[in-house]
Each structure stands twice: as C-alpha cells, then as structure tokens.
Design an enzyme around this catalytic site. Structure first.
Site, PDB file in Angstrom:
ATOM      1  N   CYS A   2       0.849  -1.191   0.000  1.00 44.04           N
ATOM      2  CA  CYS A   2       0.000   0.000   0.000  1.00 44.04           C
ATOM      3  C   CYS A   2       0.886   1.244   0.000  1.00 44.04           C
ATOM      4  CB  CYS A   2      -0.952   0.091   1.184  1.00 44.04           C
ATOM      5  SG  CYS A   2      -2.081  -1.279   1.352  1.00 44.04           S
ATOM      6  N   ARG A  27       3.607  -0.464  -4.918  1.00 45.41           N
ATOM      7  CA  ARG A  27       3.399  -0.972  -3.556  1.00 45.41           C
ATOM      8  C   ARG A  27       2.019  -1.613  -3.391  1.00 45.41           C
ATOM      9  NH1 ARG A  27       7.063   1.430   0.375  1.00 45.41           N
ATOM     10  NH2 ARG A  27       5.616   0.659   1.915  1.00 45.41           N
ATOM     11  N   TRP A  75      -3.113  -2.480  -1.523  1.00 45.14           N
ATOM     12  CA  TRP A  75      -2.939  -3.927  -1.710  1.00 45.14           C
ATOM     13  C   TRP A  75      -3.862  -4.553  -0.671  1.00 45.14           C
ATOM     14  CZ3 TRP A  75      -1.271  -8.212   1.127  1.00 45.14           C
ATOM     15  CH2 TRP A  75      -0.969  -9.362   0.367  1.00 45.14           C
ATOM     16  N   ASN A 101      -1.826   2.352   5.998  1.00 40.91           N
ATOM     17  CA  ASN A 101      -1.022   1.172   5.611  1.00 40.91           C
ATOM     18  C   ASN A 101      -0.832   0.320   6.851  1.00 40.91           C
ATOM     19  OD1 ASN A 101      -0.691   2.243   3.108  1.00 40.91           O
ATOM     20  ND2 ASN A 101       1.521   2.542   3.251  1.00 40.91           N
ATOM     21  N   GLY A 102      -0.793  -0.996   6.675  1.00 45.32           N
ATOM     22  CA  GLY A 102      -0.569  -1.886   7.821  1.00 45.32           C
ATOM     23  C   GLY A 102      -1.829  -2.665   8.139  1.00 45.32           C
ATOM     24  N   GLU A 483      15.877 -19.112  -7.067  1.00 49.11           N
ATOM     25  CA  GLU A 483      15.613 -17.737  -7.472  1.00 49.11           C
ATOM     26  C   GLU A 483      15.125 -17.681  -8.926  1.00 49.11           C
ATOM     27  OE1 GLU A 483      15.036 -15.094  -6.146  1.00 49.11           O
ATOM     28  OE2 GLU A 483      15.395 -13.520  -7.610  1.00 49.11           O
ATOM     29  N   LYS A 487      11.519 -16.111 -10.038  1.00 48.04           N
ATOM     30  CA  LYS A 487      11.436 -15.014 -11.017  1.00 48.04           C
ATOM     31  C   LYS A 487      10.469 -15.393 -12.121  1.00 48.04           C
ATOM     32  CE  LYS A 487      12.664 -12.237  -9.613  1.00 48.04           C
ATOM     33  NZ  LYS A 487      13.257 -11.942  -8.353  1.00 48.04           N
ATOM     34  N   GLU A 490       6.659 -15.691 -10.793  1.00 46.55           N
ATOM     35  CA  GLU A 490       5.985 -14.504 -10.271  1.00 46.55           C
ATOM     36  C   GLU A 490       5.641 -13.488 -11.356  1.00 46.55           C
ATOM     37  OE1 GLU A 490       8.137 -12.036  -7.449  1.00 46.55           O
ATOM     38  OE2 GLU A 490      10.028 -12.463  -8.437  1.00 46.55           O
ATOM     39  N   HIS A 506      13.047 -38.615  -6.731  1.00 48.34           N
ATOM     40  CA  HIS A 506      12.342 -39.120  -5.546  1.00 48.34           C
ATOM     41  C   HIS A 506      10.862 -38.755  -5.604  1.00 48.34           C
ATOM     42  CE1 HIS A 506      16.006 -40.594  -3.757  1.00 48.34           C
ATOM     43  NE2 HIS A 506      16.586 -39.462  -4.149  1.00 48.34           N
ATOM     44  N   LYS A 605       5.167  -4.642  -3.620  1.00 54.71           N
ATOM     45  CA  LYS A 605       6.519  -4.487  -3.075  1.00 54.71           C
ATOM     46  C   LYS A 605       6.413  -4.185  -1.587  1.00 54.71           C
ATOM     47  CE  LYS A 605      10.822  -3.782  -4.796  1.00 54.71           C
ATOM     48  NZ  LYS A 605      11.435  -4.880  -5.544  1.00 54.71           N
TER      49      LYS A 605
END
Ligand code: F6R
Length: 610
Positions: A2, A27, A75, A101-102, A483, A487, A490, A506, A605
């Site tokens: 946010c 964000r 968000w 925010n939060g 990684e 990438k 996402e 396995h 983010k």
C-alpha cells in the site's frame, strides 16, 4: 505494501497526489483514492483497480481546487478490492478522513464495541475502525484524539488524516509501517516511501514508531504518543528522481536488470581498501566475539531468502561456522535456539518486511547478535539491527527484485571473506585473490548481460508452449535455481518449481513429459558431472532442456536444446553470474505472455503484513 501520499502547499493538490500515487503504485494496485479539504468540506474520490480508474472518475467530476489532500494505493488485506473498501475512509460524521497502511490486529473487537455504540460501518476493512475511533475520541483536539486512538490500536499502521475542523493540516501517525515527510519549494509532502516525493525534495524527516506529525504549508511538527513535542532532524537521501524513473526502458524490471553492474560495484568497491582489505565499518564484532559464534542464521523472505540460502553455503564453507538459512515467517514461530553465541543475519531490500522485522526482534530479545543487509536507508530493520550493511542498489521499483538481489549477494561475499579473514580461515594471499575476483564481478555481470540479452529473448519462445517448468541444480546452483524459478513464476504466471537436481527422481520426475521445460544450472565444478547425469534422466523422459554453465564446461554438455554460458569465475561468485540470464529469460517470457511485468497480479513491493 500500500502507498500513502499527501500534499499541502500553495498549489492545487490533485496533480501532486496523482503523481505521488503513480510513483507508489508498485506498492499495491488493487484500488486507489484521494481526499481533499475544500471549502470547509472533505471530498473523496476512490475507485477499485488501477490509478487510471481513479483518474477517469476525477475527470468526470468538477475539478478539485484544494491545496491540501491525501491519497492511497491499496494492496487488499481486509475486504476485496472494491470501491467501498478503497481508501480514504471517512468517519460516520464525516469529520475525519484517513488513509492507512498496515493491519489493525484488534479491529474485530474494536468494531464490535463501536457497533454496540451505534456506529455503522460501510466497508469490510480494518481501517474503518481507526477512523471511527478517532471521531469517538475527538473533543476539539486532533492530536489528543490521535494519541488516544493510537493507544487503542494494536498491530501496524501508518496513518495520514485530514480533519474538517483543521483543513489546513495533515495529521500523521505510525507504528511499524514507514512514513516520511519532506519540505520543498512547491509545498510539503508526506509519503510512505521517499520515491513519491523525490521529484520535489530528497531532504526528508522519518516518523518514528508511536510518533505523530502535523504538517502545514510552512511547518512540520512532531510529537510522541503522549503529545509531547519532539525535535527531529531531516536526512538527505542520496537517491535521485532519475533513479526512480524508467529512463527509456519499457519496464522498470529491465532497467533494474541492466543496472546490476552499477549496483554491485557501488555496494562492493567502496568497502575494499588498497585491493587487500575488506572494510565493514559497521560490523563491530571483535575476533573474540566471532570466535564465540557457534551458528549463523540467515533470515529473510522470498528472493532475499534465496540470497540467504546462497549465503549459508558460502559462509559455512569459508568461515567453517555452521550456517542455516530460514524463511522469516517460519523462523519466528519455530522457537529457534538463540543466545549470545548466535549471529542472525537479516536480509531485506525494503527493510520493512513484517516477518523479517519480527525475526530480527526475536533474535534481539534472545540475546543473539544481529546484522542486517538492507537497501532502504533508515528503514525499520536498518534502525533496529545492531549493525547494518547497506546495499547501494538505489530505489527498486519493479515488484520482482533483480538489482537488490545482486547487491545483497555481493554483501554476502564481502561478509564471508571478512569473517573468514578475521578467523584466520582465509590468509592474506587468499583474501587478496578473493578481493581481486570480487572487483572483477561488475565487469563480468556486464559481460553476461551483453552476451545473453538477445539469446534469452529468443529462448523465451520455449516457454510459450508449456505450462510447467523445472529449475534444477545442486548446492549453490540449487539456490540459484530457486531464485530463477521464483522469477519465472511470479512475473510470467507459468507454473515453475525448483529442485535439487538429485532430488527429482524421488517423486517429481513423474511430472516430466515431452515439452516440459527443464532449466539445469550446472556452473559448479565440483558437482558438474552429477548434474549432467540428472540432465540425462529428464532428457530421457522427453523434457526440453536448457543448461546454464560456465565457458569451460559449455562444450561438454551434449544432447540438450540450448546451452547458456557465463564466464568462468570462482565457485562462490558464480550465483551472481548465472542469475542474470535467468532474470532476462523470465522477463522476456513474461513479455511474450503479455503479463504486467512490473506489477504482477496479487503482488506488491514491501510486504508489511504477516
Ligand atoms: C521476489 C521478491 C520478493 C522479496 C521479498 C522480501 O522477486 O522481490 O520475494 O524478495 O518479498 O522483500 P524484502 O527484501 O523487501 O524484505
């Protein structure tokens, strides 16, 4: 997660608010809204979806002329992304309007008791309880009402508030969620992230936990939660507006991929003295203290955790101290063994990731030594760690990290060699050789960018005909595969998984069929031959295979669809080279699949919620 923006000055507020929201859209982008104080009334416009929807709504209205306003890009956590759940939220009497925010963790009990008193809530958000509480606590003094409200709220919040009775002020408060204020010739700003105001100023004040700020056209005043006035100095931020703009690239992600040689050079080179010493001024651990450390935990989330996995291999190998990498959201709830013999290394680009911050606090409470690797100067994690090693990657805007990841890796190399040298595990010649290789790294990254740029664009076609991809490798290559896989999934929404190459048989190998794409990372000399055997196993089941290896091994890999090569380098430094083509491959796959590269769906983010 946010974004909050606010403006107060002599000009019309709306253009500043929209400009700030665009800068903060990375964000969160589920909805956006603004509120202005105009002719004694608070006016709100908000809309689900991207900022463009908000702009369209504003264009359909009589233009706002107010010179004060607040804005938010969301968000969603509590309540779906809808118009009504968008911020700003107003109190029932419409005296207050705020953005948040939060997460307000006790919102349910607060809401229930407010409802008993007759308050009617319109949204499903936790935020609406804060604004309702503010109105209830108000009897003519906003700062006092805010102080009372903060004491009743549990959880995290950054709040920006306008009040009908004092329309020439923006009131702010924070706990565990960042908020900064800045003065400029064009007016005063507030924002959750400095990038929203970099165009106007890079001289900022950082609001601390449980502090209040009151911003007018001419002043910014600070108070503690008990309404006592505080003195605060401003800080100069070294980032520039160009750092936070696309600069001719189609996407921030591509710009940031290309900025990696610079990010690594700026993070590493100032810490090398006379080509023979690594200077980490902020790490005050003496030789004696280092000798006492019996375990290093590296704790982080997402890509930063992948840096941690690489760090585990390298730190353990070079220092011979047992090292473990942990996902912060697991670490904090698994009752880890922590005491003064433990060093907890925290990695975070934003410095605000909620779980990572909580892990840091847990480590400190239990007497462990703490050291953080952080990109955002003055962020909560940086402020609360005993020692901080900054990455100098500049602002990272694309949601998927690239340059911060590379800069974090380079700090891991510095730290590993620094500790190894102090403990006598790396002698003078060994250290000088390591330093020399480190100095070459920005140039090698540049070389990989140049050699793989066009190649990866073509190779991305392979991922258009499949819905599944596997990234495999062993040891450091396995960490690199984790990684590379993250990438890919996402930003391109392609299902992908990372596996230790030896682990595939396995169970997971049953998923391999013709056209499944397997990317095999096999840069590591010591286990090269083992990974080659694993490549043969998937090849035999019809998979399309891309192998990523070093120059010296590239001609040894036969019977694969494509070999990507990176320069030969010291084993410990190869993760920094092999990740570059993987980032480009993900980028071009996402582009060809028509994805929103900088703002992938459902992501944001700086994850400031658990
Ligand atoms: C993935 C990505 C995330 C972050 C993670 C931690 O591309 O960017 O996985 O690495 O959310 O964020 P920070 O580093 O800000 O703590």
């Amino acid at each position: 997660m946010c974004g909050i923006v606010g403006y107060i000055g002599n000009n019309k507020a709306v253009p500043y608010l929209l400009n700030g929201l665009h800068k903060l859209e990375y964000r969160g982008y589920d909805s956006a809204g603004i509120a202005v104080a105009e002719n004694g009334k608070i006016k709100v416009t908000k809309s689900a979806g991207r900022i463009a929807n908000l702009e369209k709504k504003l264009q359909e209205k009589e233009p706002y002329t107010a010179d004060v306003g607040i804005g938010h890009t969301r968000w969603a956590t509590h309540g779906e992304p809808s118009d009504v759940n968008s911020h700003p939220h107003s109190s029932a009497g419409e005296k207050f309007c705020l953005v948040h925010n939060g997460i307000i963790e006790n919102f349910q009990s607060l809401k229930a008791s407010l409802e008993k008193e007759g308050v009617i809530f319109l949204s499903q958000t936790d935020t609406e309880t804060a604004v309702a509480l503010l109105e209830k606590n108000y009897s003519g003094d906003v700062i006092l009402a805010l102080s009372k409200t903060m004491k009743q709220l549990e959880g995290s919040f950054a709040l920006a508030i306008i009040c009908e009775d004092e329309p020439e002020k923006i009131f702010c408060a924070r706990r565990s969620s960042p908020l900064v204020m800045g003065k400029s010739d064009e007016g005063n700003f507030i924002a959750s992230d400095v990038t929203a105001m970099l165009k106007y100023t890079n001289n900022v004040y950082k609001l601390g936990d449980d502090e209040i700020a009151v911003v007018t056209k001419d002043s910014i005043d600070f108070y503690n939660i008990n309404c006592k006035k505080l003195k605060k100095e401003s800080e100069q931020i070294s980032w520039s507006i160009e750092d936070a703009e696309k600069g001719g690239y189609d996407h921030f992600m591509l710009k940031e991929i290309m900025e990696q040689p610079k990010a690594v050079a700026e993070t590493v080179l100032p810490r090398i003295k006379n080509r023979k010493e690594i200077v980490l001024d902020t790490v005050k651990l003496s030789e004696e203290e280092l000798k006492n450390i019996d375990k290093i935990y590296i704790v982080a989330c997402g890509s930063a955790y992948h840096v941690g996995v690489i760090g585990k291999y390298i730190l353990e190998k070079m220092t011979r101290i047992s090292a473990e990498a942990d996902i912060a959201s697991e670490f904090r709830y698994r009752n880890p063994i922590l005491d003064e013999k433990k060093l907890v290394v925290i990695i975070s680009q934003s410095g605000e990731t909620a779980d990572t911050l909580a892990a840091l606090r847990l480590a400190k409470e239990n007497g462990a030594k703490t050291l953080s690797i952080v990109n955002v100067v003055g962020s909560s994690i940086a402020n609360e760690s005993e020692a901080v090693l900054y990455t100098y990657a500049g602002p990272e805007i694309a949601v998927a990290t690239t340059k911060a990841y590379s800069a974090q890796l380079s700090v891991i190399y510095l730290l590993s060699a620094f500790i190894a040298a102090k403990l006598g595990k790396l002698d003078k010649e060994g250290l000088e050789a390591f330093i020399s290789d480190l100095e070459n790294m920005p140039g090698q990254i540049q070389a990989v960018l140049e050699s793989s740029f066009d190649e990866m664009e073509k190779l991305a076609d392979l991922f258009l005909e499949t819905e599944h991809a596997y990234f495999i490798g062993r040891n450091l290559d396995y960490a690199g595969a984790m990684e590379a896989s993250l990438k890919m999934k996402e930003i391109s929404y392609l299902h992908s998984e990372a596996y230790g190459a030896g682990e595939l048989k396995h169970g997971t190998i049953s998923l391999i069929e013709p056209k499944t794409v397997v990317v095999a990372l096999c840069c590591n000399d010591e286990i090269f031959a083992k990974t080659i055997s694993n490549i043969k196993e998937v090849r035999a089941r019809g998979a399309a295979v891309i192998a990523v290896t070093t120059e010296k091994h590239k001609n040894e890999i036969l019977d694969v669809d494509f070999v990507v090569s990176v320069p030969d380098a010291r084993a410990e430094l190869l993760p920094s080279l092999e990740v570059i083509p993987m980032q480009l491959l993900s980028y071009y796959t996402a582009k060809k699949r028509g994805c929103d590269i900088d703002k992938p769906r459902n992501l944001a983010k700086s994850v400031t919620v658990e």
